[in-house]
Design a protein around this motif. Structure first.
Motif, PDB file in Angstrom:
ATOM      1  N   ASP A  82       0.866  -1.175   0.000  1.00 26.13           N
ATOM      2  CA  ASP A  82       0.000   0.000   0.000  1.00 26.13           C
ATOM      3  C   ASP A  82       0.898   1.218   0.000  1.00 26.13           C
ATOM      4  OD1 ASP A  82      -2.492  -1.298   0.163  1.00 26.13           O
ATOM      5  OD2 ASP A  82      -2.310  -1.502   2.332  1.00 26.13           O
ATOM      6  N   ALA A  83       0.650   2.156  -0.905  1.00 24.87           N
ATOM      7  CA  ALA A  83       1.405   3.410  -0.938  1.00 24.87           C
ATOM      8  C   ALA A  83       0.470   4.527  -0.499  1.00 24.87           C
ATOM      9  CB  ALA A  83       1.930   3.686  -2.338  1.00 24.87           C
ATOM     10  N   THR A  84       0.856   5.237   0.543  1.00 20.42           N
ATOM     11  CA  THR A  84       0.067   6.368   1.037  1.00 20.42           C
ATOM     12  C   THR A  84       0.846   7.641   0.728  1.00 20.42           C
ATOM     13  OG1 THR A  84      -0.833   4.997   2.801  1.00 20.42           O
ATOM     14  CG2 THR A  84      -1.024   7.389   3.067  1.00 20.42           C
ATOM     15  N   VAL A  85       0.264   8.488  -0.103  1.00 21.11           N
ATOM     16  CA  VAL A  85       0.891   9.734  -0.524  1.00 21.11           C
ATOM     17  C   VAL A  85       0.309  10.860   0.328  1.00 21.11           C
ATOM     18  CG1 VAL A  85       1.226  11.333  -2.449  1.00 21.11           C
ATOM     19  CG2 VAL A  85       1.207   8.851  -2.866  1.00 21.11           C
ATOM     20  N   THR A  86       1.164  11.584   1.032  1.00 19.54           N
ATOM     21  CA  THR A  86       0.729  12.694   1.891  1.00 19.54           C
ATOM     22  C   THR A  86       0.974  14.007   1.165  1.00 19.54           C
ATOM     23  OG1 THR A  86       1.255  11.417   3.865  1.00 19.54           O
ATOM     24  CG2 THR A  86       1.024  13.807   4.139  1.00 19.54           C
ATOM     25  N   PHE A  87      -0.099  14.782   1.001  1.00 20.46           N
ATOM     26  CA  PHE A  87      -0.057  16.093   0.349  1.00 20.46           C
ATOM     27  C   PHE A  87      -0.351  17.145   1.399  1.00 20.46           C
ATOM     28  CE2 PHE A  87      -2.028  19.640  -1.850  1.00 20.46           C
ATOM     29  CZ  PHE A  87      -1.306  19.770  -3.028  1.00 20.46           C
ATOM     30  N   GLU A  88       0.552  18.101   1.573  1.00 24.37           N
ATOM     31  CA  GLU A  88       0.360  19.179   2.546  1.00 24.37           C
ATOM     32  C   GLU A  88       0.865  20.486   1.965  1.00 24.37           C
ATOM     33  OE1 GLU A  88       1.446  18.125   6.813  1.00 24.37           O
ATOM     34  OE2 GLU A  88       2.954  17.018   5.679  1.00 24.37           O
ATOM     35  N   ASP A  89       0.081  21.531   2.131  1.00 29.85           N
ATOM     36  CA  ASP A  89       0.507  22.881   1.765  1.00 29.85           C
ATOM     37  C   ASP A  89       1.117  22.961   0.367  1.00 29.85           C
ATOM     38  OD1 ASP A  89      -0.319  23.791   4.310  1.00 29.85           O
ATOM     39  OD2 ASP A  89       1.619  23.218   5.164  1.00 29.85           O
ATOM     40  N   GLY A  90       0.481  22.298  -0.602  1.00 27.70           N
ATOM     41  CA  GLY A  90       0.914  22.406  -1.985  1.00 27.70           C
ATOM     42  C   GLY A  90       2.068  21.510  -2.390  1.00 27.70           C
ATOM     43  N   ALA A  91       2.424  20.535  -1.552  1.00 24.10           N
ATOM     44  CA  ALA A  91       3.538  19.646  -1.895  1.00 24.10           C
ATOM     45  C   ALA A  91       3.274  18.229  -1.391  1.00 24.10           C
ATOM     46  CB  ALA A  91       4.832  20.162  -1.266  1.00 24.10           C
ATOM     47  N   VAL A  92       3.833  17.262  -2.093  1.00 20.12           N
ATOM     48  CA  VAL A  92       3.854  15.887  -1.597  1.00 20.12           C
ATOM     49  C   VAL A  92       5.005  15.829  -0.603  1.00 20.12           C
ATOM     50  CG1 VAL A  92       4.248  13.472  -2.184  1.00 20.12           C
ATOM     51  CG2 VAL A  92       2.840  14.895  -3.665  1.00 20.12           C
ATOM     52  N   THR A  93       4.664  15.625   0.669  1.00 27.98           N
ATOM     53  CA  THR A  93       5.672  15.682   1.730  1.00 27.98           C
ATOM     54  C   THR A  93       6.177  14.316   2.173  1.00 27.98           C
ATOM     55  OG1 THR A  93       3.934  15.749   3.398  1.00 27.98           O
ATOM     56  CG2 THR A  93       4.812  17.875   2.633  1.00 27.98           C
ATOM     57  N   LYS A  94       5.414  13.275   1.850  1.00 24.14           N
ATOM     58  CA  LYS A  94       5.839  11.936   2.289  1.00 24.14           C
ATOM     59  C   LYS A  94       5.071  10.881   1.511  1.00 24.14           C
ATOM     60  CE  LYS A  94       4.566  10.066   6.380  1.00 24.14           C
ATOM     61  NZ  LYS A  94       4.537   9.793   7.823  1.00 24.14           N
ATOM     62  N   ILE A  95       5.740   9.773   1.272  1.00 24.05           N
ATOM     63  CA  ILE A  95       5.078   8.577   0.753  1.00 24.05           C
ATOM     64  C   ILE A  95       5.446   7.439   1.697  1.00 24.05           C
ATOM     65  CG2 ILE A  95       4.895   6.913  -1.128  1.00 24.05           C
ATOM     66  CD1 ILE A  95       5.571   9.191  -3.045  1.00 24.05           C
ATOM     67  N   THR A  96       4.433   6.753   2.187  1.00 25.03           N
ATOM     68  CA  THR A  96       4.657   5.595   3.044  1.00 25.03           C
ATOM     69  C   THR A  96       4.336   4.342   2.241  1.00 25.03           C
ATOM     70  OG1 THR A  96       4.065   6.857   5.013  1.00 25.03           O
ATOM     71  CG2 THR A  96       4.018   4.462   5.205  1.00 25.03           C
ATOM     72  N   LEU A  97       5.314   3.475   2.133  1.00 26.38           N
ATOM     73  CA  LEU A  97       5.123   2.176   1.492  1.00 26.38           C
ATOM     74  C   LEU A  97       4.960   1.152   2.606  1.00 26.38           C
ATOM     75  CD1 LEU A  97       7.974   2.353  -1.186  1.00 26.38           C
ATOM     76  CD2 LEU A  97       5.528   2.801  -1.529  1.00 26.38           C
TER      77      LEU A  97
END
Length: 141
Positions: A82-97
């Motif tokens: 599972d890939a969780t893409v975190t978007f905050e304040d106009g940017a992708v800040t983290k991806i958790t695999l």
């Protein structure tokens, strides 16, 4: 090995009220809808760039991991990511695999090491300028 892949995005209208479609050369995506609502809200059918990045990253990572396991004479029964893409304040800040793997005859430490190497050498990991976190679970049955 060198190759190219192609996709098309078409957008009509304003940023918030407009709508677009995404089409890949393979036609797996074929005028797939996307919009402000599919990106920033829930409920409307369609995709969004972050979801597609997550799918691309998960797919690339699992294939890379499979090749690295084969180099060490292991073959996975199943690799589920599972890939969780975190978007905050106009940017992708983290991806958790979040990896769950069933790999016969491998110990947990070796699986961890190979998985972390796969994260580092995966072409999509190398492309992304963000924090990539990997969680690994070995579930041998």
């Amino acid at each position: 090995m060198k190759f190219t892949r192609k996709a098309n995005a078409q957008w009509k209208g304003s940023g918030k009220e407009g709508k677009g479609t995404l089409t890949s050369a393979s036609k797996v995506l074929d005028k797939t809808p996307y919009s402000f609502h599919t990106r920033f809200e829930d409920g409307e059918k369609g995709t969004n760039p972050e979801e597609l990045i997550g799918a691309a990253h998960a797919g690339c990572f699992t294939m890379q991991l499979s090749f690295l396991l084969n180099e060490e004479n292991f073959t996975a029964t199943t690799l589920d990511v599972d890939a969780t893409v975190t978007f905050e304040d106009g940017a992708v800040t983290k991806i958790t695999l979040n990896l769950e793997g069933d790999v016969p005859n491998i110990d947990a430490e070796q699986f961890q090491q190979i998985a972390h190497k796969a994260k580092e050498v995966c072409p999509i990991s190398k492309l992304l300028d963000t924090n990539i976190e990997l969680k690994v679970t070995l579930t041998n049955s």
